[in-house]
Design an enzyme around this catalytic site. Structure first.
Site, mmCIF file in Angstrom:
data_model
loop_
_atom_site.group_PDB
_atom_site.id
_atom_site.type_symbol
_atom_site.label_atom_id
_atom_site.label_comp_id
_atom_site.label_asym_id
_atom_site.label_seq_id
_atom_site.Cartn_x
_atom_site.Cartn_y
_atom_site.Cartn_z
ATOM 1 N N SER A 163 -10.802 -3.216 5.844
ATOM 2 C CA SER A 163 -11.856 -2.165 5.937
ATOM 3 C C SER A 163 -11.308 -0.891 6.299
ATOM 4 O O SER A 163 -11.652 0.246 5.716
ATOM 5 C CB SER A 163 -12.839 -2.376 7.247
ATOM 6 O OG SER A 163 -12.368 -2.519 8.448
ATOM 7 N N ASP A 223 -1.908 -3.800 2.758
ATOM 8 C CA ASP A 223 -3.213 -3.438 2.512
ATOM 9 C C ASP A 223 -3.307 -2.299 1.558
ATOM 10 O O ASP A 223 -4.135 -2.427 0.946
ATOM 11 C CB ASP A 223 -3.701 -3.291 3.749
ATOM 12 C CG ASP A 223 -3.573 -4.742 4.668
ATOM 13 O OD1 ASP A 223 -2.887 -5.749 4.266
ATOM 14 O OD2 ASP A 223 -4.145 -4.582 5.701
HETATM 15 C C1 MEV Z 1 -2.761 -6.987 7.845
HETATM 16 O O1 MEV Z 1 -3.735 -7.233 6.897
HETATM 17 C C2 MEV Z 1 -1.628 -7.502 7.355
HETATM 18 C C3 MEV Z 1 -0.401 -7.591 8.107
HETATM 19 O O2 MEV Z 1 0.776 -8.229 7.656
HETATM 20 C C4 MEV Z 1 0.014 -6.026 8.771
HETATM 21 C C5 MEV Z 1 0.935 -5.468 7.701
HETATM 22 O O3 MEV Z 1 1.106 -5.913 6.482
HETATM 23 O O4 MEV Z 1 0.925 -4.248 7.887
HETATM 24 C C6 MEV Z 1 -0.800 -8.570 9.470
#
Ligand code: MEV
Length: 321
Positions: free
Chosen positions: A95, A140
């Site tokens: 999100s 992301d």
């Molecule tokens: C979060 O969606 C993914 C993580 O691997 C953090 C990142 O890659 O920045 C936990």
């Protein structure tokens, strides 16, 4: 006036480990965030859904405005934002990345400075980096900007999209054809904050050789999952997801409810299940031949469920300027 939108995402394999250079596979999902940006009279200030822009509440938006202003070399003020999202927040479903990327796309278009998806992905990562206190990978934000699916790796391979460097880390982001499957999402509705979970794992990795080994195990499961995807071998992909979940549990980012959801999904016939995103709450994903059956089993445990197709379109300007 401009309306821009961006999809949510799920990480199929590789979360947390990707921060340390291991591979990850992420795909955009057909739940979107929409941002409408309208110019206001000079000096009247910036508002969000009718309220004044406040750094404590609108962290990503504040950073997005700063980063966009730096990119175009002019301040961005006096904008009315209206946001609307089908992506639950703090649920591991992207999100913040979607809000960030859609906001950037909207304000850049409003300023007549529309950027391509690579530029947008880079700016969105800068926003997340600042919002997360200088931690995290570009997984992301690149997934949300590009859409479809993305393979993140420390080596450059075929179908390279772009390369991101931060400190000693280099991530190569590649286009991946999204697997033609639906997955079931079970949101525990316990809020998991990415910043906290990423910081917690960083602390552990800094002081424990065992934690470093677990991070490598997550990487092994991801590599196995990549091979399974290439071969269209769903049971093998499911097993890789199960193993990844166990490793993430050992890293301390699962919760009893996430573990329970994974068990429930497997008992209802899922080929594999794991937490997705940063954990500490948030969501579980399950790969299933009969997703509706798995969703029904999860709903009995008060999960918020979604059956989603993978590989949604990336960020886009929908209306305007
Ligand atoms: C979060 O969606 C993914 C993580 O691997 C953090 C990142 O890659 O920045 C936990």
């Amino acid at each position: 006036m401009v309306v821009a939108s961006a999809p949510g995402k799920v990480i199929l394999l590789g979360e947390h480990a990707v921060v340390y250079g291991e591979p990850a596979i992420a795909t955009a999902i057909d739940l979107r965030t929409r941002v409408r940006a309208t110019r206001r009279a000079a000096g009247s200030g910036t508002i969000v859904n009718g309220y004044p822009l406040t750094p404590a509440y609108h962290t990503h938006l504040v950073h997005a405005l700063d980063v966009a202003a730096e990119a175009i070399g002019a301040p961005l003020a006096d904008v009315a934002f209206e946001t609307e999202s089908r992506i639950p927040s703090a649920a591991g479903l992207g999100s913040s990345a979607a809000l960030t990327t859609a906001t950037l796309a909207a304000v850049l278009a409003l300023a007549g400075a529309t950027k391509d998806e690579e530029h947008l992905a880079r700016l969105a990562y800068e926003v997340e980096w600042r919002a997360q206190g200088g931690r995290g990978s570009p997984t992301d934000t690149s997934t949300v900007a590009h859409g479809r699916a993305v393979l993140v790796d420390r080596d450059a391979r075929e179908r390279l999209l772009w390369t991101v460097k931060r400190g000693e880390r280099t991530w190569h982001l590649h286009h991946l054809d999204a697997p033609a499957v639906s997955i079931v999402i079970g949101n525990t509705q316990e809020r998991g904050r990415t910043t906290d979970q990423v910081a917690k794992v960083a602390k552990l990795v800094a002081k424990s050789g065992f934690a470093k080994e677990i991070v490598k195990d997550v990487g092994k499961s991801t590599r196995d999952g990549i091979d399974a995807l290439r071969a269209g071998d769903w049971p093998r992909l499911g097993r890789a997801m199960d193993r990844a979940h166990n490793s993430l549990t050992t890293l301390g980012v699962s919760t009893p409810r996430l573990d329970q959801f994974c068990e429930t999904a497997r008992k209802a016939g899922a080929l594999g299940a794991k937490l997705t995103g940063s954990g500490g709450g948030g969501s579980m994903i399950a790969l299933a031949k009969d997703p509706e059956r798995v969703a029904a089993a999860l709903a009995k445990h008060r999960a918020q469920t979604f059956v989603v197709a993978l590989g949604a379109e990336g960020a886009r300007v929908e209306e305007g300027p």
